[in-house]
Design a protein around this motif. Structure first.
Motif, short mmCIF file in Angstrom:
data_model
loop_
_atom_site.label_atom_id
_atom_site.label_comp_id
_atom_site.label_asym_id
_atom_site.label_seq_id
_atom_site.Cartn_x
_atom_site.Cartn_y
_atom_site.Cartn_z
N HIS A 187 0.85 -1.11 -0.09
CA HIS A 187 -0.12 0.03 -0.09
C HIS A 187 0.82 1.40 0.02
CE1 HIS A 187 -4.19 0.87 0.21
NE2 HIS A 187 -4.08 1.92 1.32
N TYR A 188 0.32 2.50 -0.67
CA TYR A 188 1.17 3.60 -0.60
C TYR A 188 2.31 3.53 -1.35
CZ TYR A 188 -1.75 3.55 3.98
OH TYR A 188 -2.72 3.34 4.96
N ALA A 189 2.33 2.84 -2.40
CA ALA A 189 3.54 2.55 -2.99
C ALA A 189 3.88 3.56 -4.09
CB ALA A 189 3.46 1.16 -3.73
N PRO A 190 5.20 3.92 -4.38
CA PRO A 190 5.47 4.64 -5.40
C PRO A 190 5.99 3.75 -6.61
CG PRO A 190 7.30 4.29 -3.97
CD PRO A 190 6.09 3.76 -3.17
N ASP A 191 6.57 4.26 -7.70
CA ASP A 191 6.59 3.22 -8.66
C ASP A 191 8.28 2.69 -8.35
OD1 ASP A 191 4.55 3.73 -10.36
OD2 ASP A 191 5.35 5.41 -11.20
N ALA A 192 9.05 3.57 -8.05
CA ALA A 192 10.48 3.13 -7.38
C ALA A 192 10.34 2.28 -6.40
CB ALA A 192 11.38 4.08 -7.31
N PRO A 193 11.33 1.15 -6.17
CA PRO A 193 11.17 0.34 -4.97
C PRO A 193 11.68 0.99 -3.82
CG PRO A 193 12.83 -0.30 -6.42
CD PRO A 193 12.16 0.68 -7.25
N GLU A 222 5.32 5.33 14.55
CA GLU A 222 4.88 4.42 14.39
C GLU A 222 3.98 4.01 12.99
OE1 GLU A 222 2.34 0.56 16.82
OE2 GLU A 222 2.34 2.56 17.30
N ALA A 223 3.21 5.16 12.96
CA ALA A 223 2.54 5.53 11.69
C ALA A 223 3.41 5.74 10.32
CB ALA A 223 1.63 6.52 11.79
N ILE A 224 4.46 6.40 10.63
CA ILE A 224 5.50 6.71 9.40
C ILE A 224 5.80 5.40 9.14
CG2 ILE A 224 7.54 7.89 8.84
CD1 ILE A 224 6.81 9.98 10.83
N ASN A 225 6.40 4.74 9.94
CA ASN A 225 7.11 3.31 9.69
C ASN A 225 6.16 2.29 9.14
OD1 ASN A 225 9.97 3.01 10.60
ND2 ASN A 225 9.02 3.94 12.28
N ASP A 226 4.73 2.47 9.44
CA ASP A 226 3.93 1.60 9.02
C ASP A 226 3.66 1.95 7.38
OD1 ASP A 226 1.36 -0.39 8.99
OD2 ASP A 226 0.37 1.60 8.14
N ARG A 227 3.60 3.13 7.09
CA ARG A 227 3.44 3.46 5.82
C ARG A 227 4.46 3.06 4.86
NH1 ARG A 227 -0.10 4.24 8.80
NH2 ARG A 227 -2.06 5.72 8.36
N ILE A 228 5.58 3.21 5.21
CA ILE A 228 7.16 2.82 4.72
C ILE A 228 7.31 1.40 4.41
CG2 ILE A 228 9.61 3.18 4.62
CD1 ILE A 228 9.29 5.58 6.51
N GLU A 229 6.89 0.61 5.49
CA GLU A 229 6.89 -0.50 5.26
C GLU A 229 5.84 -1.31 4.24
OE1 GLU A 229 6.06 -2.37 9.25
OE2 GLU A 229 7.82 -1.45 10.26
N ARG A 230 4.78 -0.50 4.13
CA ARG A 230 3.74 -1.24 3.23
C ARG A 230 4.30 -0.46 1.93
NH1 ARG A 230 -0.70 -3.15 5.94
NH2 ARG A 230 -0.81 -2.77 8.21
N ALA A 231 4.84 0.50 1.82
CA ALA A 231 5.24 0.85 0.41
C ALA A 231 6.31 0.03 -0.13
CB ALA A 231 5.71 2.53 0.54
#
Length: 324
Positions: A230-236, A310-319
């Motif tokens: 989720h919350y994913a950019p095109d780049a890995p 915690e929210a920031i890391n959640d979004r980065i992990e899903r990205a």
């Protein structure tokens, strides 16, 4: 292309333009304090279908239903004592509660993905005024293509969905910058389903209880934002980078400088002073800029897990999760 109206300059015009579109079952973009939402009548199945079609969103992923106030929420959901305490303390604000549907609520099953529960929250500011004027809850997931980076400005919405929706209400940059925190009370225990714009520690302090966090792998989809990717950019995306590799976009936090920073293709700091609220507000915009830079990969340095971290890391992990 969508018409764009500034709610700061033309608040009455914005509401006047939005109400007939919502009544006709359209999906429009509205600002909230968290991110921009793609809003439609939560009681109208055709309107909800437009949300899913516009976003390309899986229909097993439920939608948050936004309410004008606690009184409206009580007409659609049943509150246990702990959930009521949280609503009275943190609404309006970035907190979503998963609650049993009231018997006879007109919220359509398409909005709840067929569950007997509904996610409800009361947004701050203009969104709440619009919902009160409309008189019905608005289902409003983030106003972006499903799975992509969430929008924190009208410009983000226009670039992604501008040719698919009739109206964008421009409220400037979202102040919180990440989606709402989602919790569910069950058998006297409080479950954190999604960390977000309200820190878990604040909820725990309010209730005097520790939150229970689900295992992400195989978690039942009870609320938005629980999909692994989720919350994913095109780049890995690469997590907890202690060294920057050649050609990467380096996303920093605080004053620490990772090794190899001189090799970076792009550099941004979410908060040079190490302030998590500032980092949360800047996260999605920074991800969009890094993605647009042409970097081969986006590398995030470690970010503390406390508070909004915690929210920031959640979004980065899903990205960073493998794409479906």
């Amino acid at each position: 292309m969508a018409e764009c109206i500034s709610i700061e300059r033309e608040p009455k015009t914005a509401i006047a333009a939005a109400l007939p579109l919502l009544a006709q079952g359209a999906a429009i973009a509205i600002p909230t304090e968290t991110v921009y939402g793609l809003a439609a009548d939560a009681t109208n199945p055709q309107a909800i279908t437009r949300i899913y079609e516009t976003k390309g969103r899986p229909r097993f992923n439920p939608l948050i239903c936004h309410m004008a106030d606690l009184a409206m929420a009580e007409r659609h959901a049943r509150f246990d004592p702990l959930s009521r305490t949280l609503a009275e303390r943190f609404w309006p604000g970035p907190l979503t509660l998963i609650l049993p549907l009231q018997d006879g609520s007109p919220i359509h099953p398409l909005a709840t993905a067929g569950l007997d529960t509904v996610g409800v929250r009361c947004p701050r500011g203009f969104a709440g005024q619009l919902i009160a004027a409309f008189g019905q809850p608005l289902a409003a997931p983030s106003a972006n293509t499903s799975g992509r980076i969430s929008p924190t400005s009208a410009t983000h919405v226009e670039a992604d969905l501008g040719d698919k929706i009739p109206l964008i209400l421009d409220g400037g940059t979202a102040g919180v910058g990440v989606e709402s925190t989602i919790v569910k009370v069950e058998n006297g225990a409080v479950h954190l389903l999604r960390p977000g714009g309200l820190a878990a520690e604040e909820i725990e302090a309010c209730l005097g209880l520790s939150l229970i966090r689900p295992e992400k792998a195989g978690a039942i989809i009870e609320a938005p934002g629980m999909l692994a990717s989720h919350y994913a950019p095109d780049a890995p995306v690469r997590l907890n980078a202690l060294e920057i590799h050649a050609g990467e976009a380096a996303i920093l936090f605080g004053r620490d400088t990772p090794a190899g920073l001189d090799k970076a293709h792009f550099i941004r700091n979410l908060s040079p002073e190490g302030k998590l609220a500032e980092a949360a507000a800047a996260l999605f915009q920074t991800m969009k800029e890094a993605d647009a830079s042409g970097a081969a990969r986006i590398a995030f340095v470690p970010i503390p897990m406390q508070g909004l971290g915690e929210a920031i890391n959640d979004r980065i992990e899903r990205a960073a999760a493998p794409r479906a």
